[in-house]
Design an enzyme around this catalytic site. Structure first.
Site, PDB file in Angstrom:
ATOM      1  N   ASP A   1     -13.749 -17.345 -23.425  1.00 17.17           N
ATOM      2  CA  ASP A   1     -14.845 -17.921 -22.646  1.00 17.17           C
ATOM      3  C   ASP A   1     -14.648 -19.433 -22.584  1.00 17.17           C
ATOM      4  OD1 ASP A   1     -18.000 -16.855 -21.907  1.00 17.17           O
ATOM      5  OD2 ASP A   1     -17.597 -19.009 -21.975  1.00 17.17           O
ATOM      6  N   ILE A   2     -14.834 -19.988 -21.405  1.00 22.91           N
ATOM      7  CA  ILE A   2     -14.591 -21.419 -21.208  1.00 22.91           C
ATOM      8  C   ILE A   2     -15.633 -22.279 -21.943  1.00 22.91           C
ATOM      9  CG2 ILE A   2     -15.893 -21.780 -19.058  1.00 22.91           C
ATOM     10  CD1 ILE A   2     -13.364 -23.202 -17.973  1.00 22.91           C
TER      11      ILE A   2
ATOM     12  N   GLN B   1     -26.861 -12.442 -16.006  1.00 19.06           N
ATOM     13  CA  GLN B   1     -25.469 -12.319 -15.554  1.00 19.06           C
ATOM     14  C   GLN B   1     -25.196 -13.379 -14.496  1.00 19.06           C
ATOM     15  OE1 GLN B   1     -24.358  -8.487 -13.898  1.00 19.06           O
ATOM     16  NE2 GLN B   1     -22.194  -9.067 -13.709  1.00 19.06           N
TER      17      GLN B   1
ATOM     18  N   HIS C   1     -18.330  -7.883 -17.465  1.00 22.04           N
ATOM     19  CA  HIS C   1     -17.586  -8.352 -18.644  1.00 22.04           C
ATOM     20  C   HIS C   1     -18.449  -8.198 -19.888  1.00 22.04           C
ATOM     21  CE1 HIS C   1     -19.832 -11.696 -16.890  1.00 22.04           C
ATOM     22  NE2 HIS C   1     -20.007 -12.128 -18.116  1.00 22.04           N
ATOM     23  N   PHE C   2     -17.794  -7.843 -20.980  1.00 21.21           N
ATOM     24  CA  PHE C   2     -18.454  -7.845 -22.282  1.00 21.21           C
ATOM     25  C   PHE C   2     -18.084  -9.129 -23.003  1.00 21.21           C
ATOM     26  CE2 PHE C   2     -18.256  -3.238 -21.496  1.00 21.21           C
ATOM     27  CZ  PHE C   2     -19.565  -2.891 -21.778  1.00 21.21           C
ATOM     28  N   HIS C   3     -19.081  -9.789 -23.567  1.00 18.75           N
ATOM     29  CA  HIS C   3     -18.823 -10.914 -24.458  1.00 18.75           C
ATOM     30  C   HIS C   3     -18.514 -10.323 -25.832  1.00 18.75           C
ATOM     31  CE1 HIS C   3     -20.761 -14.101 -21.843  1.00 18.75           C
ATOM     32  NE2 HIS C   3     -21.256 -12.997 -21.306  1.00 18.75           N
TER      33      HIS C   3
HETATM   34  P1  AMP Z   1     -22.582 -14.081 -17.938  1.00 16.57           P
HETATM   35  O1  AMP Z   1     -23.840 -14.882 -18.042  1.00 16.57           O
HETATM   36  O2  AMP Z   1     -22.584 -12.879 -18.836  1.00 16.57           O
HETATM   37  O3  AMP Z   1     -22.216 -13.760 -16.501  1.00 16.57           O
HETATM   38  O4  AMP Z   1     -21.464 -14.999 -18.549  1.00 16.57           O
HETATM   39  C1  AMP Z   1     -20.438 -15.584 -17.825  1.00 16.57           C
HETATM   40  C2  AMP Z   1     -19.541 -16.249 -18.834  1.00 16.57           C
HETATM   41  O5  AMP Z   1     -18.355 -16.625 -18.181  1.00 16.57           O
HETATM   42  C3  AMP Z   1     -20.142 -17.523 -19.426  1.00 16.57           C
HETATM   43  O6  AMP Z   1     -20.181 -17.404 -20.853  1.00 16.57           O
HETATM   44  C4  AMP Z   1     -19.183 -18.616 -18.974  1.00 16.57           C
HETATM   45  O7  AMP Z   1     -18.995 -19.612 -19.961  1.00 16.57           O
HETATM   46  C5  AMP Z   1     -17.903 -17.849 -18.696  1.00 16.57           C
HETATM   47  N1  AMP Z   1     -17.015 -18.439 -17.696  1.00 16.57           N
HETATM   48  C6  AMP Z   1     -17.357 -18.930 -16.477  1.00 16.57           C
HETATM   49  N2  AMP Z   1     -16.252 -19.379 -15.834  1.00 16.57           N
HETATM   50  C7  AMP Z   1     -15.202 -19.149 -16.656  1.00 16.57           C
HETATM   51  C8  AMP Z   1     -13.797 -19.385 -16.561  1.00 16.57           C
HETATM   52  N3  AMP Z   1     -13.251 -19.958 -15.491  1.00 16.57           N
HETATM   53  N4  AMP Z   1     -13.022 -19.019 -17.599  1.00 16.57           N
HETATM   54  C9  AMP Z   1     -13.559 -18.453 -18.707  1.00 16.57           C
HETATM   55  N5  AMP Z   1     -14.871 -18.199 -18.845  1.00 16.57           N
HETATM   56  C10 AMP Z   1     -15.692 -18.551 -17.842  1.00 16.57           C
END
Ligand code: AMP
Ligand code: ZN
Length: 103
Positions: free
Chosen positions: A29-30, A89, A95-97
């Site tokens: 995760d970024i 989301q 995606h799963f964290h």
């Molecule tokens: P969600 O709220 O479950 O949709 O989470 C999206 C996740 O994606 C967040 O934790 C962001 O930090 C992560 N994210 C967004 N853009 C990127 C990227 N380019 N590379 C890696 N993670 C990302």
């Protein structure tokens, strides 16, 4: 389709890839919110958990279990899914964290 995770899968955007196979990719995760914060995604674009085939769901959880073993954190990890904009989301690619504060 303007999906950031599809772009990562196609190597059009950079990411720190932890592992991948034919169907699944895992990358950092970024904006990590734990010492280990990985995103486990199907390579096929699905918006919602409600849309994915059962076998893929099983594959994602098998991958999560495999990662927990590899990282030696079988007893110390969390899995989170934000399913739907109302739940938080942001990225519209399922995606799963996978998170752990184990060091
Ligand atoms: P969600 O709220 O479950 O949709 O989470 C999206 C996740 O994606 C967040 O934790 C962001 O930090 C992560 N994210 C967004 N853009 C990127 C990227 N380019 N590379 C890696 N993670 C990302
Ligand atoms: Zn996508």
């Amino acid at each position: 389709m303007n999906c950031i995770f599809c772009q990562i899968i196609k190597r059009e955007k950079p990411a720190k890839i932890y592992c991948e196979d034919k169907e699944i990719i895992v990358f950092s995760d970024i904006f990590p919110r734990a010492l280990i914060h990985l995103l486990v995604c199907p390579k096929t674009h699905y918006l919602s958990l409600m849309d994915i085939p059962d076998e893929l769901l099983l594959g994602l959880f098998k991958k999560i279990r495999e990662m927990a073993k590899e990282l030696n954190i079988e007893d110390n990890f969390r899995v989170l899914l934000n399913n739907g904009a109302l739940s938080g989301q942001i990225v519209e690619h399922l995606h799963f964290h996978f998170m752990s504060n184990a060091s």
